[in-house]
Design a protein around this motif. Structure first.
Motif, mmCIF file in Angstrom:
data_model
loop_
_atom_site.group_PDB
_atom_site.id
_atom_site.type_symbol
_atom_site.label_atom_id
_atom_site.label_comp_id
_atom_site.label_asym_id
_atom_site.label_seq_id
_atom_site.Cartn_x
_atom_site.Cartn_y
_atom_site.Cartn_z
ATOM 1 N N THR A 135 0.833 -1.230 0.016
ATOM 2 C CA THR A 135 0.066 0.017 0.103
ATOM 3 C C THR A 135 0.801 1.116 0.010
ATOM 4 N N ASN A 141 -4.627 1.387 5.329
ATOM 5 C CA ASN A 141 -4.421 -0.051 5.339
ATOM 6 C C ASN A 141 -5.765 -0.544 5.835
ATOM 7 N N PRO A 257 -6.978 2.426 -1.162
ATOM 8 C CA PRO A 257 -5.741 1.923 -1.829
ATOM 9 C C PRO A 257 -6.039 1.275 -3.217
#
Length: 313
Positions: A135, A141, A257
């Motif tokens: 990431t 995350n 992400p």
């Protein structure tokens, strides 16, 4: 977060030395082996062809874990993807009302040794998240909570979609909460086949808890989950697995992400193009569209192609 600490330390060191990602599924649109090998280049510095190659590399990476018992394979291998549908009423990457309520968003884990022939709801486009160990800075995350080797009717379950289904409050508890505990592929298969004989295999299924808090149990649980899915072949090929990710906030596209948009059939291209345009309008960033036709037999493999003509202006 214990299993990520060694990686984060290495990540920082690598970074310093280098500098001498009504619809009941989606939310509303606003206004309506060594740690270093886990670090993939960011898509902002990669061509579309390189992104496609990176996706294929991870698809074919079939290691059991990402370096330790606390690091499940999904942290660095395979594809974590979500099928969606285009709409002017909501943004595909926003969590749905159901996900907001139960705390989990459904994805599919896709790897060369864990194939699926279609997406949930037969969607033909969607998006792919970076694996957590790749990431980029500034992106969330997003924790992976649990894994159902095939669809687990998770929308009706609490606890991030990983808890007991209301129709089977005991039989559908998380696998480590079962009595006796279900901690191997063989045990999971036996329960699945027993439940299938009564017609309740999806709602009474147990999920493998792979939360970060599972620590050293996480990698083995995910591995046993994939092994369990293979034992019931072709069910896990014909019916997509269900990987639950923790629900994130609405309307934060720049923090999600997102690695790529994709489509699986020609009918899905327009949808992928819609996502690409919308994401660019909101963030100023262009995420590549990758064509990924899914295998239609267990002997086939997925392919990954970046086509310039598919990209929008």
């Amino acid at each position: 977060m214990k299993r990520l600490l060694p990686f984060l330390i290495v990540f920082l060191l690598v970074g310093c030395s280098a500098n001498k990602p009504t619809n009941t599924q989606e939310g509303a649109m606003p206004g309506s082996s060594s740690a270093t090998e886990f670090v993939a280049p960011f898509s902002a510095t990669m061509t579309g062809t390189q992104v496609a190659a990176e996706l294929e590399r991870r698809y074919r990476d079939t290691r059991d874990n990402c370096g330790s018992a606390s690091m499940p394979a999904f942290l660095c291998t395979g594809l974590i993807l979500r099928g969606t549908e285009p709409s002017t009423q909501f943004d595909a990457w926003n969590p749905s009302p159901i996900s907001v309520k139960n705390g989990g968003v459904s994805f599919t884990f896709f790897r060369s040794d864990y194939k699926v022939k279609r997406l949930a709801y037969t969607y033909d486009s969607g998006f792919i998240f970076y694996p957590i160990l790749s990431t980029p800075p500034g992106k969330l995350n997003i924790e992976i909570l649990c894994f159902f080797p095939v669809d687990g009717s998770s929308n009706a379950r609490p606890n991030g979609g990983c808890g007991a289904h209301p129709n089977y409050p005991i039989a559908s508890k998380s696998c480590e909460e079962q009595s006796p505990i279900i901690d191997t592929a063989a045990k999971w298969e036996a329960k699945y086949r027993k439940d299938a004989s009564t017609g309740s295999k999806y709602e009474s299924m147990c999920s493998f808890n792979v939360r970060d808090a599972a620590n050293n149990a996480a990698a083995s649980r995910f591995l046993e989950g994939m092994r369990g899915g293979r034992l019931i072949s072709p069910d896990a090929f014909n019916t997509p697995n269900d990987m639950k990710l923790k629900t994130w906030a609405q309307n934060i596209p720049g923090q999600i992400p997102m690695e790529a948009f994709f489509y699986t059939k020609l009918t899905g291209l327009a949808g992928a193009q819609f996502y690409q345009r919308r994401f660019r309008a909101l963030t100023g960033v262009t995420i590549p569209i990758i064509f990924i036709p899914f295998p239609q037999t267990l002997d086939q493999s997925a392919t990954f192609t970046f086509r310039t003509a598919d990209q929008t202006q």
